[in-house]
Structures are given as C-alpha cells and as structure tokens.
Design a protein around this motif. Structure first.
Motif, mmCIF file in Angstrom:
data_model
loop_
_atom_site.group_PDB
_atom_site.id
_atom_site.type_symbol
_atom_site.label_atom_id
_atom_site.label_comp_id
_atom_site.label_asym_id
_atom_site.label_seq_id
_atom_site.Cartn_x
_atom_site.Cartn_y
_atom_site.Cartn_z
ATOM 1 N N PHE A 2 54.217 -30.322 35.362
ATOM 2 C CA PHE A 2 55.033 -29.111 35.306
ATOM 3 C C PHE A 2 56.489 -29.461 35.041
ATOM 4 O O PHE A 2 57.151 -28.839 34.229
ATOM 5 C CB PHE A 2 54.923 -28.313 36.606
ATOM 6 C CG PHE A 2 53.543 -27.800 36.885
ATOM 7 C CD1 PHE A 2 52.847 -27.080 35.938
ATOM 8 C CD2 PHE A 2 52.936 -28.044 38.110
ATOM 9 C CE1 PHE A 2 51.581 -26.605 36.190
ATOM 10 C CE2 PHE A 2 51.668 -27.574 38.373
ATOM 11 C CZ PHE A 2 50.979 -26.849 37.402
ATOM 12 N N VAL A 3 56.992 -30.488 35.746
ATOM 13 C CA VAL A 3 58.390 -30.893 35.612
ATOM 14 C C VAL A 3 58.657 -31.391 34.190
ATOM 15 O O VAL A 3 59.696 -31.095 33.611
ATOM 16 C CB VAL A 3 58.742 -31.978 36.659
ATOM 17 C CG1 VAL A 3 60.156 -32.485 36.456
ATOM 18 C CG2 VAL A 3 58.567 -31.424 38.063
ATOM 19 N N ASP A 4 57.687 -32.102 33.620
ATOM 20 C CA ASP A 4 57.844 -32.605 32.249
ATOM 21 C C ASP A 4 58.018 -31.468 31.260
ATOM 22 O O ASP A 4 58.647 -31.640 30.221
ATOM 23 C CB ASP A 4 56.625 -33.444 31.838
ATOM 24 C CG ASP A 4 56.506 -34.723 32.658
ATOM 25 O OD1 ASP A 4 57.520 -35.145 33.259
ATOM 26 O OD2 ASP A 4 55.396 -35.276 32.727
ATOM 27 N N ASN A 5 57.466 -30.310 31.586
ATOM 28 C CA ASN A 5 57.554 -29.153 30.691
ATOM 29 C C ASN A 5 58.649 -28.175 31.119
ATOM 30 O O ASN A 5 58.723 -27.056 30.603
ATOM 31 C CB ASN A 5 56.210 -28.425 30.638
ATOM 32 C CG ASN A 5 55.168 -29.254 29.917
ATOM 33 O OD1 ASN A 5 55.366 -29.645 28.774
ATOM 34 N ND2 ASN A 5 54.076 -29.546 30.588
ATOM 35 N N GLY A 6 59.485 -28.575 32.069
ATOM 36 C CA GLY A 6 60.603 -27.741 32.492
ATOM 37 C C GLY A 6 60.201 -26.569 33.369
ATOM 38 O O GLY A 6 60.909 -25.565 33.422
ATOM 39 N N LEU A 7 59.069 -26.698 34.056
ATOM 40 C CA LEU A 7 58.593 -25.609 34.909
ATOM 41 C C LEU A 7 58.707 -25.984 36.383
ATOM 42 O O LEU A 7 58.589 -27.147 36.745
ATOM 43 C CB LEU A 7 57.134 -25.290 34.591
ATOM 44 C CG LEU A 7 56.844 -24.808 33.173
ATOM 45 C CD1 LEU A 7 55.342 -24.691 32.957
ATOM 46 C CD2 LEU A 7 57.521 -23.478 32.917
#
Length: 160
Positions: A2-7
């Motif tokens: 999620f963090v890798d996708n900015g979420l």
C-alpha cells in the motif's frame, strides 16, 4: 504494497476487529477492512473518518466515509417508536393530549390538530423518559474504545 502505491488507511471508528482465530491458547484478532486513501485525497478531506459497522454474520464490515465533521442536519420527520408505550405515564399523557381542545372546523381539520397535539406530547415524553441519549451514546463509545484498547494489549475471549 500500500505504501509503495502512496496509499494509507483512513482513520476509523466502530468495529475494530472483524476476524478471530477461535484459538484460546493463541488468540489472534485481525482488522480485515480498511479504507485506503492517498495524500491528495487526505489534503482534500482532512477531517474525513471511516465508520465501520459491526460485521454481523460476515467477516467484513460496511465502511461509511464521512468527509467532514460538520454533517449537515435536516429537519427530521416524526417517527413514533414503540418503546414510548413502555413509559409508565404513556396512556395518561396520550389521553390528556387527545382530550385537549383542538379548535373548530371540519372533522379532518380537528383530527389533524389532535394529532399535532399528540405528536408534541410524544416528543415531550421521549425527552423526559428516554432523553440524554447523546450522553449515553458518548459514554458507550468511550467504553467500547476502552475495551478495544484492552484487546490490543491483551486479547481474550471475554473482552472479544
């Protein structure tokens, strides 16, 4: 991922855990449902919060997102709730309201006037007998949050 996708997970209230493994020796509780947002969304709705309903017979919860802490209120229609009839003075109050003078006019006009008087009596009875619901709701939410915090520290079937 999620963090890798900015979420990131939006702050939430309500049902914290939706799943448990039912193993008394090694209890595990998990939050299955999340409301994912990106930074641009957070900037647009900084006061947003997700309300997670209890999961019921599913492992998943309905998530309602409130984008503002200032929820617009509209004039609510009157609803008669059957619990009013459990009040000890219910019959007395309704009889007195129905017997009040309601003016003159057609039978339909008189009926409408009497119903308005009874409606006002029901609202008073609700306030007097079942009032302070906001404080009771606030107290219940504080108790729920305390139990959820205890569950995070030390999960147990009795708390769950």
């Amino acid at each position: 991922m999620f963090v890798d996708n900015g979420l990131s997970d939006l702050s939430s209230r309500g049902a914290l855990y939706m799943w448990k493994n039912n193993q008394p020796d090694n209890p595990i509780l998990r939050k299955l449902d999340k409301v994912l947002v990106n930074d641009q969304w957070r900037d647009s709705f900084p006061e947003a919060i997700a309300i997670l309903d209890p999961p019921g017979d599913s492992d998943h919860s309905l998530a309602l997102v409130h984008t503002s802490s200032h929820i617009q209120t509209s004039k609510k229609s009157f609803k008669y709730f059957s619990f009013l009839s459990t009040h000890p003075k219910f019959k007395e109050v309704i009889d007195a309201a129905w017997s009040e003078e309601s003016g003159t006019g057609s039978a339909l006009f008189i009926l409408a006037q009497r119903l308005k008087i009874v409606k006002a009596a029901c609202k008073r009875l609700n306030r007097e007998g079942f009032g302070n619901i906001q404080q009771r709701t606030k107290d219940s939410l504080a108790r729920l949050e305390s139990i959820q915090a205890d569950l995070l520290r030390s999960p147990s079937d009795s708390l769950f």
